[in-house]
Design a protein around this motif. Structure first.
Motif, PDB file in Angstrom:
ATOM      1  N   GLY A  76       0.815  -1.214   0.000  1.00  0.00           N
ATOM      2  CA  GLY A  76       0.000   0.000   0.000  1.00  0.00           C
ATOM      3  C   GLY A  76       0.843   1.256   0.000  1.00  0.00           C
ATOM      4  N   ILE A  77       1.876   1.283   0.827  1.00  0.00           N
ATOM      5  CA  ILE A  77       2.745   2.460   0.890  1.00  0.00           C
ATOM      6  C   ILE A  77       3.484   2.649  -0.431  1.00  0.00           C
ATOM      7  N   SER A  78       3.884   1.554  -1.079  1.00  0.00           N
ATOM      8  CA  SER A  78       4.618   1.665  -2.353  1.00  0.00           C
ATOM      9  C   SER A  78       3.759   2.263  -3.469  1.00  0.00           C
ATOM     10  N   LYS A  79       2.450   2.196  -3.316  1.00  0.00           N
ATOM     11  CA  LYS A  79       1.539   2.720  -4.352  1.00  0.00           C
ATOM     12  C   LYS A  79       1.181   4.189  -4.126  1.00  0.00           C
ATOM     13  N   LEU A  80       1.587   4.765  -2.998  1.00  0.00           N
ATOM     14  CA  LEU A  80       1.271   6.163  -2.723  1.00  0.00           C
ATOM     15  C   LEU A  80       2.090   7.083  -3.615  1.00  0.00           C
ATOM     16  N   ALA A  81       1.522   8.235  -3.898  1.00  0.00           N
ATOM     17  CA  ALA A  81       2.214   9.227  -4.729  1.00  0.00           C
ATOM     18  C   ALA A  81       1.953  10.613  -4.162  1.00  0.00           C
ATOM     19  N   GLY A  82       2.762  11.545  -4.580  1.00  0.00           N
ATOM     20  CA  GLY A  82       2.567  12.942  -4.235  1.00  0.00           C
ATOM     21  C   GLY A  82       2.609  13.222  -2.747  1.00  0.00           C
ATOM     22  N   ALA A  83       1.637  14.019  -2.289  1.00  0.00           N
ATOM     23  CA  ALA A  83       1.592  14.445  -0.889  1.00  0.00           C
ATOM     24  C   ALA A  83       1.408  13.258   0.051  1.00  0.00           C
ATOM     25  N   GLU A  84       0.636  12.255  -0.380  1.00  0.00           N
ATOM     26  CA  GLU A  84       0.441  11.074   0.472  1.00  0.00           C
ATOM     27  C   GLU A  84       1.757  10.329   0.684  1.00  0.00           C
ATOM     28  N   ALA A  85       2.531  10.156  -0.380  1.00  0.00           N
ATOM     29  CA  ALA A  85       3.835   9.481  -0.260  1.00  0.00           C
ATOM     30  C   ALA A  85       4.767  10.285   0.635  1.00  0.00           C
ATOM     31  N   ASP A  86       4.736  11.609   0.500  1.00  0.00           N
ATOM     32  CA  ASP A  86       5.576  12.461   1.339  1.00  0.00           C
ATOM     33  C   ASP A  86       5.191  12.338   2.808  1.00  0.00           C
ATOM     34  N   GLU A  87       3.883  12.318   3.077  1.00  0.00           N
ATOM     35  CA  GLU A  87       3.437  12.172   4.466  1.00  0.00           C
ATOM     36  C   GLU A  87       3.868  10.819   5.029  1.00  0.00           C
ATOM     37  N   ALA A  88       3.731   9.775   4.224  1.00  0.00           N
ATOM     38  CA  ALA A  88       4.070   8.419   4.678  1.00  0.00           C
ATOM     39  C   ALA A  88       5.535   8.302   5.072  1.00  0.00           C
ATOM     40  N   LYS A  89       6.396   9.059   4.445  1.00  0.00           N
ATOM     41  CA  LYS A  89       7.823   9.027   4.796  1.00  0.00           C
ATOM     42  C   LYS A  89       8.054   9.460   6.238  1.00  0.00           C
ATOM     43  N   GLY A  90       7.159  10.245   6.785  1.00  0.00           N
ATOM     44  CA  GLY A  90       7.302  10.731   8.144  1.00  0.00           C
ATOM     45  C   GLY A  90       6.649   9.848   9.200  1.00  0.00           C
ATOM     46  N   TRP A  91       5.918   8.828   8.782  1.00  0.00           N
ATOM     47  CA  TRP A  91       5.281   7.936   9.747  1.00  0.00           C
ATOM     48  C   TRP A  91       6.348   7.139  10.481  1.00  0.00           C
ATOM     49  N   HIS A  92       6.149   6.949  11.764  1.00  0.00           N
ATOM     50  CA  HIS A  92       7.139   6.222  12.565  1.00  0.00           C
ATOM     51  C   HIS A  92       7.289   4.781  12.085  1.00  0.00           C
TER      52      HIS A  92
END
Length: 168
Positions: free
Chosen positions: A78-94
């Motif tokens: 699921g995380i690998s399919k994120l793009a844009g702002a969602e992918a950027d936010e996911a990078k900050g998840w613990h």
């Protein structure tokens, strides 16, 4: 499945005979020998379930390890399919990637290692040593939430909101 000492000796000796005779049938003698040496009897039954029809397939810790690795496979996808702002936010998840199990204090680590390296399961995962006993309680809490998504039919694929809920 639990081998006693005599059964373990016989298993290893037969595997060595198969290796020496270069017999490569349905059963992989090198793998069986490794699993028998390591005391991973459960993994022999898991690899060859058709041989152990009446056998309970997994202890609770083996089942839990498999469930956690399966959950992380879905989260990673699921995380690998994120793009844009969602992918950027996911990078900050613990917890935006699997950190492993505590190799010094957690049985799950060795089980995960066997599942991934010896049995070839959960190909996208690596059996990492998290070096912390806090990993397992966190994964248990995540899995409890994850089961809710499964039960509601919302886990294939996980929405961005579900990923955020599980990982942050």
């Amino acid at each position: 499945m639990k081998l006693n000492d005599g059964e373990r000796l016989i298993t290893v000796m037969l595997a060595e005979v198969m290796e020496a005779l270069k017999l490569n049938n349905e059963i992989d003698p090198k793998l069986v020998k490794t699993l028998a040496y390591d005391g991973d009897d459960w993994a022999i039954a898991r690899k060859y379930p058709h041989l152990f029809r009446d056998e309970t397939r997994a202890s609770p810790v083996v089942k839990e390890t498999g469930d956690i690795l399966w959950m992380w496979g879905i989260i990673d996808h699921g995380i690998s399919k994120l793009a844009g702002a969602e992918a950027d936010e996911a990078k900050g998840w613990h917890y935006n990637k699997f950190h492993g199990f505590d190799g010094n204090n957690d049985k799950h680590y060795h089980i995960a290692l066997t599942m991934i390296q010896d049995l070839g399961e959960f190909g996208s995962q690596k059996a990492l040593n998290s070096h912390t006993q806090t990993s397992l309680p966190r994964y248990r809490a995540m899995y409890e939430k994850f089961e809710g998504y499964i039960n509601r039919g919302e886990a294939d694929p996980l929405s961005f909101g579900a990923l955020r809920d599980l990982c942050s």
